[in-house]
Enzyme design. Structure first.
Site, PDB file in Angstrom:
ATOM      1  N   LYS A   1       0.822  -1.215   0.000  1.00 53.75           N
ATOM      2  CA  LYS A   1       0.000   0.000   0.000  1.00 53.75           C
ATOM      3  C   LYS A   1       0.860   1.270   0.000  1.00 53.75           C
ATOM      4  O   LYS A   1       2.075   1.208   0.268  1.00 53.75           O
ATOM      5  CB  LYS A   1      -0.931  -0.037   1.212  1.00 53.75           C
ATOM      6  CG  LYS A   1      -1.975  -1.160   1.158  1.00 53.75           C
ATOM      7  CD  LYS A   1      -2.926  -1.078   2.343  1.00 53.75           C
ATOM      8  CE  LYS A   1      -4.011  -2.135   2.266  1.00 53.75           C
ATOM      9  NZ  LYS A   1      -4.985  -2.005   3.379  1.00 53.75           N
TER      10      LYS A   1
ATOM     11  N   TYR B   1     -12.306  -1.914  -3.775  1.00 52.76           N
ATOM     12  CA  TYR B   1     -12.809  -2.015  -2.400  1.00 52.76           C
ATOM     13  C   TYR B   1     -14.331  -1.869  -2.342  1.00 52.76           C
ATOM     14  O   TYR B   1     -14.877  -1.556  -1.280  1.00 52.76           O
ATOM     15  CB  TYR B   1     -12.126  -0.980  -1.508  1.00 52.76           C
ATOM     16  CG  TYR B   1     -10.760  -1.414  -1.000  1.00 52.76           C
ATOM     17  CD1 TYR B   1     -10.619  -2.557  -0.210  1.00 52.76           C
ATOM     18  CD2 TYR B   1      -9.615  -0.684  -1.281  1.00 52.76           C
ATOM     19  CE1 TYR B   1      -9.383  -2.967   0.270  1.00 52.76           C
ATOM     20  CE2 TYR B   1      -8.365  -1.083  -0.800  1.00 52.76           C
ATOM     21  CZ  TYR B   1      -8.258  -2.223  -0.022  1.00 52.76           C
ATOM     22  OH  TYR B   1      -7.037  -2.633   0.457  1.00 52.76           O
TER      23      TYR B   1
ATOM     24  N   PHE C   1     -15.370   3.754   6.858  1.00 47.55           N
ATOM     25  CA  PHE C   1     -13.982   4.065   6.508  1.00 47.55           C
ATOM     26  C   PHE C   1     -13.729   4.059   4.994  1.00 47.55           C
ATOM     27  O   PHE C   1     -12.615   4.331   4.555  1.00 47.55           O
ATOM     28  CB  PHE C   1     -13.012   3.080   7.193  1.00 47.55           C
ATOM     29  CG  PHE C   1     -13.250   1.618   6.886  1.00 47.55           C
ATOM     30  CD1 PHE C   1     -12.786   1.047   5.714  1.00 47.55           C
ATOM     31  CD2 PHE C   1     -13.929   0.799   7.781  1.00 47.55           C
ATOM     32  CE1 PHE C   1     -12.989  -0.294   5.428  1.00 47.55           C
ATOM     33  CE2 PHE C   1     -14.138  -0.556   7.509  1.00 47.55           C
ATOM     34  CZ  PHE C   1     -13.673  -1.089   6.319  1.00 47.55           C
TER      35      PHE C   1
ATOM     36  N   ARG D   1      -1.768 -14.290   4.403  1.00 47.36           N
ATOM     37  CA  ARG D   1      -2.523 -13.631   5.480  1.00 47.36           C
ATOM     38  C   ARG D   1      -1.760 -13.771   6.804  1.00 47.36           C
ATOM     39  O   ARG D   1      -1.775 -12.869   7.636  1.00 47.36           O
ATOM     40  CB  ARG D   1      -3.921 -14.248   5.616  1.00 47.36           C
ATOM     41  CG  ARG D   1      -4.811 -14.125   4.391  1.00 47.36           C
ATOM     42  CD  ARG D   1      -5.462 -12.806   4.185  1.00 47.36           C
ATOM     43  NE  ARG D   1      -6.282 -12.353   5.271  1.00 47.36           N
ATOM     44  CZ  ARG D   1      -6.968 -11.204   5.243  1.00 47.36           C
ATOM     45  NH1 ARG D   1      -6.906 -10.415   4.175  1.00 47.36           N
ATOM     46  NH2 ARG D   1      -7.699 -10.818   6.255  1.00 47.36           N
TER      47      ARG D   1
ATOM     48  N   THR E   1      -5.655  -7.087  10.676  1.00 48.12           N
ATOM     49  CA  THR E   1      -5.946  -5.785  10.045  1.00 48.12           C
ATOM     50  C   THR E   1      -5.451  -4.633  10.918  1.00 48.12           C
ATOM     51  O   THR E   1      -4.830  -3.697  10.423  1.00 48.12           O
ATOM     52  CB  THR E   1      -7.475  -5.648   9.835  1.00 48.12           C
ATOM     53  OG1 THR E   1      -7.960  -6.816   9.181  1.00 48.12           O
ATOM     54  CG2 THR E   1      -7.793  -4.409   9.012  1.00 48.12           C
TER      55      THR E   1
ATOM     56  N   ARG F   1       2.326  -6.253   9.362  1.00 44.68           N
ATOM     57  CA  ARG F   1       1.552  -5.137   9.926  1.00 44.68           C
ATOM     58  C   ARG F   1       2.065  -4.736  11.305  1.00 44.68           C
ATOM     59  O   ARG F   1       2.113  -3.548  11.630  1.00 44.68           O
ATOM     60  CB  ARG F   1       0.076  -5.492   9.927  1.00 44.68           C
ATOM     61  CG  ARG F   1      -0.525  -5.356   8.501  1.00 44.68           C
ATOM     62  CD  ARG F   1      -1.871  -5.998   8.386  1.00 44.68           C
ATOM     63  NE  ARG F   1      -2.572  -5.592   7.161  1.00 44.68           N
ATOM     64  CZ  ARG F   1      -3.715  -6.137   6.771  1.00 44.68           C
ATOM     65  NH1 ARG F   1      -4.276  -7.100   7.470  1.00 44.68           N
ATOM     66  NH2 ARG F   1      -4.294  -5.714   5.660  1.00 44.68           N
TER      67      ARG F   1
ATOM     68  N   ASN G   1      -2.168   0.179   6.671  1.00 44.47           N
ATOM     69  CA  ASN G   1      -1.595  -1.038   7.276  1.00 44.47           C
ATOM     70  C   ASN G   1      -0.713  -1.829   6.295  1.00 44.47           C
ATOM     71  O   ASN G   1      -0.591  -3.047   6.374  1.00 44.47           O
ATOM     72  CB  ASN G   1      -2.703  -1.893   7.900  1.00 44.47           C
ATOM     73  CG  ASN G   1      -3.765  -2.288   6.896  1.00 44.47           C
ATOM     74  OD1 ASN G   1      -3.659  -1.979   5.705  1.00 44.47           O
ATOM     75  ND2 ASN G   1      -4.781  -2.979   7.352  1.00 44.47           N
TER      76      ASN G   1
ATOM     77  N   HIS H   1      -2.228  -5.419   1.460  1.00 42.39           N
ATOM     78  CA  HIS H   1      -3.523  -6.078   1.219  1.00 42.39           C
ATOM     79  C   HIS H   1      -3.239  -7.508   0.795  1.00 42.39           C
ATOM     80  O   HIS H   1      -2.267  -7.771   0.082  1.00 42.39           O
ATOM     81  CB  HIS H   1      -4.299  -5.387   0.087  1.00 42.39           C
ATOM     82  CG  HIS H   1      -5.439  -6.229  -0.424  1.00 42.39           C
ATOM     83  ND1 HIS H   1      -6.676  -6.221   0.165  1.00 42.39           N
ATOM     84  CD2 HIS H   1      -5.494  -7.163  -1.422  1.00 42.39           C
ATOM     85  CE1 HIS H   1      -7.453  -7.107  -0.458  1.00 42.39           C
ATOM     86  NE2 HIS H   1      -6.759  -7.684  -1.424  1.00 42.39           N
TER      87      HIS H   1
ATOM     88  N   GLU I   1      -9.333 -10.984  -7.839  1.00 40.50           N
ATOM     89  CA  GLU I   1      -8.440  -9.833  -7.608  1.00 40.50           C
ATOM     90  C   GLU I   1      -7.207  -9.896  -8.511  1.00 40.50           C
ATOM     91  O   GLU I   1      -6.715  -8.864  -8.975  1.00 40.50           O
ATOM     92  CB  GLU I   1      -8.041  -9.783  -6.130  1.00 40.50           C
ATOM     93  CG  GLU I   1      -9.225  -9.450  -5.228  1.00 40.50           C
ATOM     94  CD  GLU I   1      -8.872  -9.372  -3.748  1.00 40.50           C
ATOM     95  OE1 GLU I   1      -7.699  -9.619  -3.391  1.00 40.50           O
ATOM     96  OE2 GLU I   1      -9.766  -9.064  -2.957  1.00 40.50           O
TER      97      GLU I   1
HETATM   98  N1  UDP Z   1      -9.881  -0.637   7.198  1.00 37.76           N
HETATM   99  C1  UDP Z   1      -9.974   0.599   7.860  1.00 37.76           C
HETATM  100  N2  UDP Z   1     -10.671   0.643   9.044  1.00 37.76           N
HETATM  101  C2  UDP Z   1     -11.271  -0.453   9.590  1.00 37.76           C
HETATM  102  C3  UDP Z   1     -11.179  -1.680   8.913  1.00 37.76           C
HETATM  103  C4  UDP Z   1     -10.473  -1.726   7.714  1.00 37.76           C
HETATM  104  O1  UDP Z   1      -9.454   1.600   7.399  1.00 37.76           O
HETATM  105  O2  UDP Z   1     -11.890  -0.323  10.680  1.00 37.76           O
HETATM  106  C5  UDP Z   1      -9.135  -0.692   5.931  1.00 37.76           C
HETATM  107  C6  UDP Z   1      -7.748  -1.342   6.102  1.00 37.76           C
HETATM  108  O3  UDP Z   1      -6.833  -0.682   5.234  1.00 37.76           O
HETATM  109  C7  UDP Z   1      -8.015  -2.767   5.659  1.00 37.76           C
HETATM  110  C8  UDP Z   1      -9.010  -2.542   4.511  1.00 37.76           C
HETATM  111  O4  UDP Z   1      -9.846  -1.478   4.992  1.00 37.76           O
HETATM  112  O5  UDP Z   1      -6.828  -3.411   5.268  1.00 37.76           O
HETATM  113  C9  UDP Z   1      -9.866  -3.726   4.153  1.00 37.76           C
HETATM  114  O6  UDP Z   1     -10.513  -4.182   5.321  1.00 37.76           O
HETATM  115  P1  UDP Z   1     -10.630  -5.759   5.638  1.00 37.76           P
HETATM  116  O7  UDP Z   1     -11.584  -5.896   6.790  1.00 37.76           O
HETATM  117  O8  UDP Z   1     -10.943  -6.486   4.382  1.00 37.76           O
HETATM  118  O9  UDP Z   1      -9.172  -6.118   6.197  1.00 37.76           O
HETATM  119  P2  UDP Z   1      -7.926  -6.924   5.583  1.00 37.76           P
HETATM  120  O10 UDP Z   1      -8.491  -8.093   4.807  1.00 37.76           O
HETATM  121  O11 UDP Z   1      -7.144  -5.967   4.725  1.00 37.76           O
HETATM  122  O12 UDP Z   1      -7.146  -7.363   6.798  1.00 37.76           O
END
Ligand code: UDP
Length: 140
Positions: A11, A51, A59, A87, A93, A104, A114, A117, A128
């Site tokens: 990112k 997204y 958010f 993952r 996250t 992270r 973070n 992705h 994707e």
């Molecule tokens: N995100 C955020 N606030 C939140 C949750 C998610 O800004 O409370 C952002 C963060 O960059 C995250 C992305 O949205 O990586 C996608 O969210 P997801 O729940 O899919 O998390 P990931 O799969 O990336 O761990």
């Protein structure tokens, strides 16, 4: 064990701080092979589409703005159980909840910025990967 492919994005917070090599090293140490990679600038349209699943979340607007604030590196990673393995290296996250050895925990600036992705299922990984790469760009 199944050989899988997953979609990874380094990112803007990571590219801005010149962390792509350090993060890629963690992926490679975990047995993931970078079989495609390119540095691109997302637009509001492409980041918003990518997204779209989060469109109703509070958010969303801020996340899209963050994702277009600098170039990203999109990549296809290949390896045994690549989706889960990736993952695992990424961590939770919210970096405050991520295991200490993860990307992270080590590099994220916030729950939003973070650093990485990663696809969350094999089905989403296929969608994707096709969003960013033509088949001819993936070289195992
Ligand atoms: N995100 C955020 N606030 C939140 C949750 C998610 O800004 O409370 C952002 C963060 O960059 C995250 C992305 O949205 O990586 C996608 O969210 P997801 O729940 O899919 O998390 P990931 O799969 O990336 O761990």
């Amino acid at each position: 064990m199944a050989i899988e492919r997953t979609l990874s994005i380094l990112k803007p917070d990571a590219t801005r701080r010149n962390l792509t090599g350090k993060i890629n090293a963690l992926f490679e140490e975990a047995g993931l092979r970078i079989v495609a990679q390119k540095r691109i600038q997302l637009t509001e349209a492409t980041a918003g589409q990518f997204y779209a699943v989060h469109k109703e979340r509070p958010f969303y607007g801020s996340l899209v703005a963050s994702m277009i604030s600098a170039p990203v590196v999109v990549q296809v990673l290949e390896g045994e159980n690549a989706v889960l393995a990736h993952r695992g290296v990424m961590g939770a996250t919210d970096p405050k909840k991520a295991e200490p050895h993860t990307v992270r925990a080590q590099f994220a600036e916030s729950i939003e910025a973070n650093s990485v992705h990663g696809s969350d299922s094999l089905e989403n990984a296929a969608t994707e990967i096709a969003f960013f790469f033509a088949g001819t760009e993936i070289l195992p």
